[in-house]
Design an enzyme around this catalytic site. Sequence first.
Site, PDB file in Angstrom:
ATOM      1  N   THR A 178       0.934  -1.336   0.000  1.00  0.00           N
ATOM      2  CA  THR A 178      -0.013   0.146   0.092  1.00  0.00           C
ATOM      3  C   THR A 178       0.876   1.382   0.095  1.00  0.00           C
ATOM      4  O   THR A 178       1.756   1.399   0.746  1.00  0.00           O
ATOM      5  CB  THR A 178      -0.889  -0.135   1.146  1.00  0.00           C
ATOM      6  OG1 THR A 178      -1.816  -1.088   1.103  1.00  0.00           O
ATOM      7  CG2 THR A 178      -1.913   1.153   1.179  1.00  0.00           C
ATOM      8  N   PHE A 180       1.189   5.155   0.756  1.00  0.00           N
ATOM      9  CA  PHE A 180       0.625   6.335   1.790  1.00  0.00           C
ATOM     10  C   PHE A 180       1.331   7.618   1.251  1.00  0.00           C
ATOM     11  O   PHE A 180       2.457   7.750   1.009  1.00  0.00           O
ATOM     12  CB  PHE A 180       1.154   5.979   3.032  1.00  0.00           C
ATOM     13  CG  PHE A 180       0.425   4.392   3.472  1.00  0.00           C
ATOM     14  CD1 PHE A 180      -0.681   4.698   4.247  1.00  0.00           C
ATOM     15  CD2 PHE A 180       1.046   3.315   3.322  1.00  0.00           C
ATOM     16  CE1 PHE A 180      -1.313   3.378   4.999  1.00  0.00           C
ATOM     17  CE2 PHE A 180       0.435   2.192   3.775  1.00  0.00           C
ATOM     18  CZ  PHE A 180      -0.739   2.366   4.548  1.00  0.00           C
TER      19      PHE A 180
END
Length: 280
Positions: A178, A180
């Site tokens: 992921t 960010f």
Amino acid sequence: MAPKRRLSAAFQGELGAFSQAAAEKLLGEQIKMLPCETFKHVFEELRSNAVSHAVVPIENTLHGSVHENYDHLLEYEVPICGETSIRISHHLIALPEVRFPDIRRVFSHPVAINQCRKFFDKHRRIEPVPFYDTAGSVKMLREKRPPGAAAIASESAAAIYGGRILRRNIEDDRQNFTRFFLLTKQKDIFASAASPWKTSLVFSMRNIPGALFKAMACFALRDLNLTKIESRPLRGKPWEYLFYLDLLGRDTDPAVRNALENLQEITEFVRVLGSYRPTP
């Protein structure tokens, strides 16, 4: 001289969430953390100066973009000042006294559940139960102690809430990362000298033939490398869109500056969301 303010970061979820790991990677483990229930709450805490920074997920290699946060970036006008990626490792966590054969329900965020479908296909006696947060699901186990229950979350969530990891890395795909964004209202630039500059921006244009081609030509003619483009519906104008774009380079670089000036001439709206150096 006024004392230096301690860095603080808002993030969505409970302590032990992957967003917390991203915040610590970007700002250091000594920062003050502010868990928030929703992404909107994260942006509001930053806008009100309750924290110095915020960390939000923007894209997952398996699940795709976090569209809500693209919308919030436009609404709240808080600059992006950093970026990092976190490897997402999902673990099956239960209270110490719970054995794996006893488990009948597993709580976690819907995205985490969706990334562990092979586990549930293999163990059909176990029902996946959507919950608002991965780490929060482990916290709930400790507080409410539902019978025959477990959670899917991070290793740090297990440590924080006294859970025991029964199965490690139950995600379908180990290449699960992921991305960010780090956000701040401060003028100081957070930069990792080891990485090249990136710039994120958003623009809109009239829906006419060749419009997007001409917009992309602003960057192609200057040999600028686009790393991502994402479209989002433009509210109030059905079937018209905003385009979010990432490119390599800083907004003060001559080539990038000229491309942006050219883009402003042929579009209806352009906003730079931030220039930053990603933290590897």
